[in-house]
Design a protein around this motif. Structure first.
Motif, PDB file in Angstrom:
ATOM      1  N   PHE A 127       3.839  14.382   7.972  1.00  0.00           N
ATOM      2  CA  PHE A 127       2.767  13.574   7.381  1.00  0.00           C
ATOM      3  C   PHE A 127       1.728  14.470   6.714  1.00  0.00           C
ATOM      4  O   PHE A 127       1.292  14.205   5.585  1.00  0.00           O
ATOM      5  CB  PHE A 127       2.098  12.708   8.448  1.00  0.00           C
ATOM      6  CG  PHE A 127       0.743  12.192   8.035  1.00  0.00           C
ATOM      7  CD1 PHE A 127       0.636  11.133   7.146  1.00  0.00           C
ATOM      8  CD2 PHE A 127      -0.421  12.799   8.494  1.00  0.00           C
ATOM      9  CE1 PHE A 127      -0.609  10.678   6.731  1.00  0.00           C
ATOM     10  CE2 PHE A 127      -1.663  12.353   8.087  1.00  0.00           C
ATOM     11  CZ  PHE A 127      -1.759  11.290   7.203  1.00  0.00           C
ATOM     12  N   HIS A 128       1.322  15.535   7.390  1.00  0.00           N
ATOM     13  CA  HIS A 128       0.297  16.404   6.841  1.00  0.00           C
ATOM     14  C   HIS A 128       0.775  17.055   5.544  1.00  0.00           C
ATOM     15  O   HIS A 128       0.009  17.139   4.571  1.00  0.00           O
ATOM     16  CB  HIS A 128      -0.077  17.487   7.853  1.00  0.00           C
ATOM     17  CG  HIS A 128      -1.231  18.324   7.412  1.00  0.00           C
ATOM     18  ND1 HIS A 128      -2.537  18.009   7.726  1.00  0.00           N
ATOM     19  CD2 HIS A 128      -1.298  19.441   6.657  1.00  0.00           C
ATOM     20  CE1 HIS A 128      -3.350  18.900   7.181  1.00  0.00           C
ATOM     21  NE2 HIS A 128      -2.618  19.793   6.537  1.00  0.00           N
ATOM     22  N   LEU A 129       2.022  17.467   5.501  1.00  0.00           N
ATOM     23  CA  LEU A 129       2.534  18.119   4.294  1.00  0.00           C
ATOM     24  C   LEU A 129       2.692  17.131   3.140  1.00  0.00           C
ATOM     25  O   LEU A 129       2.500  17.493   1.974  1.00  0.00           O
ATOM     26  CB  LEU A 129       3.868  18.797   4.588  1.00  0.00           C
ATOM     27  CG  LEU A 129       3.836  19.954   5.587  1.00  0.00           C
ATOM     28  CD1 LEU A 129       5.193  20.629   5.657  1.00  0.00           C
ATOM     29  CD2 LEU A 129       2.752  20.970   5.238  1.00  0.00           C
ATOM     30  N   ILE A 130       3.039  15.874   3.458  1.00  0.00           N
ATOM     31  CA  ILE A 130       3.162  14.871   2.395  1.00  0.00           C
ATOM     32  C   ILE A 130       1.784  14.433   1.900  1.00  0.00           C
ATOM     33  O   ILE A 130       1.506  14.435   0.693  1.00  0.00           O
ATOM     34  CB  ILE A 130       3.973  13.656   2.887  1.00  0.00           C
ATOM     35  CG1 ILE A 130       5.436  14.060   3.143  1.00  0.00           C
ATOM     36  CG2 ILE A 130       3.926  12.524   1.847  1.00  0.00           C
ATOM     37  CD1 ILE A 130       6.299  12.953   3.704  1.00  0.00           C
ATOM     38  N   ALA A 131       0.899  14.071   2.826  1.00  0.00           N
ATOM     39  CA  ALA A 131      -0.440  13.627   2.429  1.00  0.00           C
ATOM     40  C   ALA A 131      -1.237  14.764   1.804  1.00  0.00           C
ATOM     41  O   ALA A 131      -2.153  14.512   1.008  1.00  0.00           O
ATOM     42  CB  ALA A 131      -1.184  13.059   3.633  1.00  0.00           C
ATOM     43  N   GLY A 132      -0.881  16.001   2.135  1.00  0.00           N
ATOM     44  CA  GLY A 132      -1.557  17.148   1.549  1.00  0.00           C
ATOM     45  C   GLY A 132      -0.960  17.611   0.235  1.00  0.00           C
ATOM     46  O   GLY A 132      -1.447  18.569  -0.369  1.00  0.00           O
ATOM     47  N   GLY A 133       0.119  16.948  -0.207  1.00  0.00           N
ATOM     48  CA  GLY A 133       0.662  17.224  -1.528  1.00  0.00           C
ATOM     49  C   GLY A 133       1.689  18.332  -1.605  1.00  0.00           C
ATOM     50  O   GLY A 133       2.067  18.736  -2.705  1.00  0.00           O
ATOM     51  N   THR A 134       2.206  18.802  -0.463  1.00  0.00           N
ATOM     52  CA  THR A 134       3.201  19.876  -0.490  1.00  0.00           C
ATOM     53  C   THR A 134       4.609  19.337  -0.704  1.00  0.00           C
ATOM     54  O   THR A 134       5.388  19.906  -1.481  1.00  0.00           O
ATOM     55  CB  THR A 134       3.158  20.693   0.813  1.00  0.00           C
ATOM     56  OG1 THR A 134       1.859  21.255   0.981  1.00  0.00           O
ATOM     57  CG2 THR A 134       4.208  21.803   0.804  1.00  0.00           C
ATOM     58  N   VAL A 135       4.956  18.266  -0.004  1.00  0.00           N
ATOM     59  CA  VAL A 135       6.294  17.685  -0.106  1.00  0.00           C
ATOM     60  C   VAL A 135       6.178  16.180  -0.286  1.00  0.00           C
ATOM     61  O   VAL A 135       5.096  15.595  -0.173  1.00  0.00           O
ATOM     62  CB  VAL A 135       7.164  17.995   1.149  1.00  0.00           C
ATOM     63  CG1 VAL A 135       7.261  19.492   1.383  1.00  0.00           C
ATOM     64  CG2 VAL A 135       6.619  17.291   2.392  1.00  0.00           C
TER      65      VAL A 135
END
Length: 365
Positions: free
Chosen positions: A160-168
């Protein structure tokens, strides 16, 4: 807005027309999703069906839109996964996701994670995805191999953090789910808040407001504030960007807005707006508004979401209101329609539901 005291069939029919469920005006699933701004997507087969049900397309078309990167799932707002047009994922996530990310960070210690864990997960994801899309399970396995235990909700938090943070983000269909991909390679160039709006939050909020009200209306500004979790003051500041594209009911308080021509379109649709429908469990007709009791009674809402546990059953809609829930009975290859009626359905309606079931855009058996 105070909760409705009883269902409002007229409002329900207008919203069915606005969302494209009556006339199916969109050529492709990506067009329907872009018009809606976003569709809640934790039930992946369900949201893909929701997109198809607003179009003249079929299952093959929605999977093609996924595989081509035209449709993408991410976590743009409310900490909930949504299906969106790829052009909208980055800027809407930048606009709406930060409060949810901060809330998730505050709970991170409960999972035994820290900022180093997130940084390590990001580095491992970047390396794992450098060769192309991989299944979520494979990404979790990579994290586990390197000491980042994903059990107990840790893997979900990191992803979730990587998606909401724009990485994946979630990318192509792999037969049962979506693979995970690098956002920098999968999302269109120039689709950030800076690229689309020169960093102007007011203009960006105005675009969200316009698209939400033209696709979901009649609806209120508070409906949008609930839907996005944007601050009401910020939405009202941006309202001038959307107002020229809207009509309203003239109410002194809690005014409802909709796209120009909707009332005439609904009038021309006539009985078609009351025709029975089979909708997926998390369809925007049910989940797109702060108050769902326009479409069903409080007692029936308990049957739609047993125990108010956040898991929505598939709904039967007729006359602009929810009249039951439905499921698929039997084994793969021998499926049949099972309906739990909230109100008695006529033989004609039941026959039409059987036809809708046979043509329903199931992504998987």
């Amino acid at each position: 807005m105070s909760p409705a005291t009883s269902p409002d069939p007229r409002l329900g029919r207008l919203r069915l027309v606005a969302q494209g469920l009556v006339s199916r005006p969109f050529a492709r699933p990506v067009d329907a999703v872009a018009a809606s701004m976003a569709m809640q997507g934790q039930d992946l087969p369900g949201v893909l069906a929701s997109a198809v049900l607003r179009t003249r397309a079929g299952v093959a078309d929605v999977l093609a839109d996924l595989d081509a990167g035209r449709l993408v799932r991410g976590y743009p707002m409310r900490g909930t996964v949504f299906l969106m047009a790829a052009d909208d994922v980055a800027w809407v996530t930048e606009l709406c996701a930060p409060p949810t990310l901060r809330a998730a960070e505050a709970r991170r210690h409960q999972l035994g994670l820290d900022e180093h864990s997130v940084d390590r997960a990001r580095d491992l994801a970047l390396a794992a995805l450098d060769g192309g899309p991989i299944p979520r399970a494979a990404l979790f396995a990579r994290w586990d191999e390197h000491g980042l235990v994903t059990a107990g909700g840790r893997g979900y938090h990191l992803l979730f953090h990587l998606i909401a943070g724009g990485t994946v983000c979630y990318g192509p269909w792999n037969g049962t789910d979506q693979d995970v991909v690098l956002a920098s390679r999968w999302l269109p160039a120039g689709s950030t808040l800076e690229g689309r709006f020169n960093g102007d939050r007011v203009a960006a909020v105005g675009e969200v407001l316009r698209r939400y009200l033209t696709s979901h209306g009649p609806a209120t500004v508070r409906d949008l504030a609930w839907w996005t979790k944007l601050r009401l003051a910020e939405i009202r500041t941006a309202f001038a960007h959307a107002e020229p594209h809207l009509e309203h009911d003239g109410a002194a308080e809690e005014r409802r807005y909709w796209r120009p021509g909707l009332l005439e379109e609904a009038g021309a649709a006539g009985r078609r707006s009351s025709a029975p429908l089979l909708l997926p469990g998390f369809d925007e007709f049910i989940l797109g508004y702060q108050d769902r009791l326009f479409a069903l009674t409080e007692a029936d809402h308990q049957r739609l979401v047993p125990g108010n546990n956040g898991v929505f059953k598939r709904s039967v809609v007729a006359g602009g209101v929810v009249t039951g829930v439905w499921s698929r009975a039997g084994r793969p290859g021998r499926r049949s329609l099972s309906v739990e009626e909230f109100t008695p359905l006529s033989a004609t309606v039941r026959s039409r539901l059987d036809g809708l079931f046979r043509s329903f855009p199931f992504v998987a058996d």
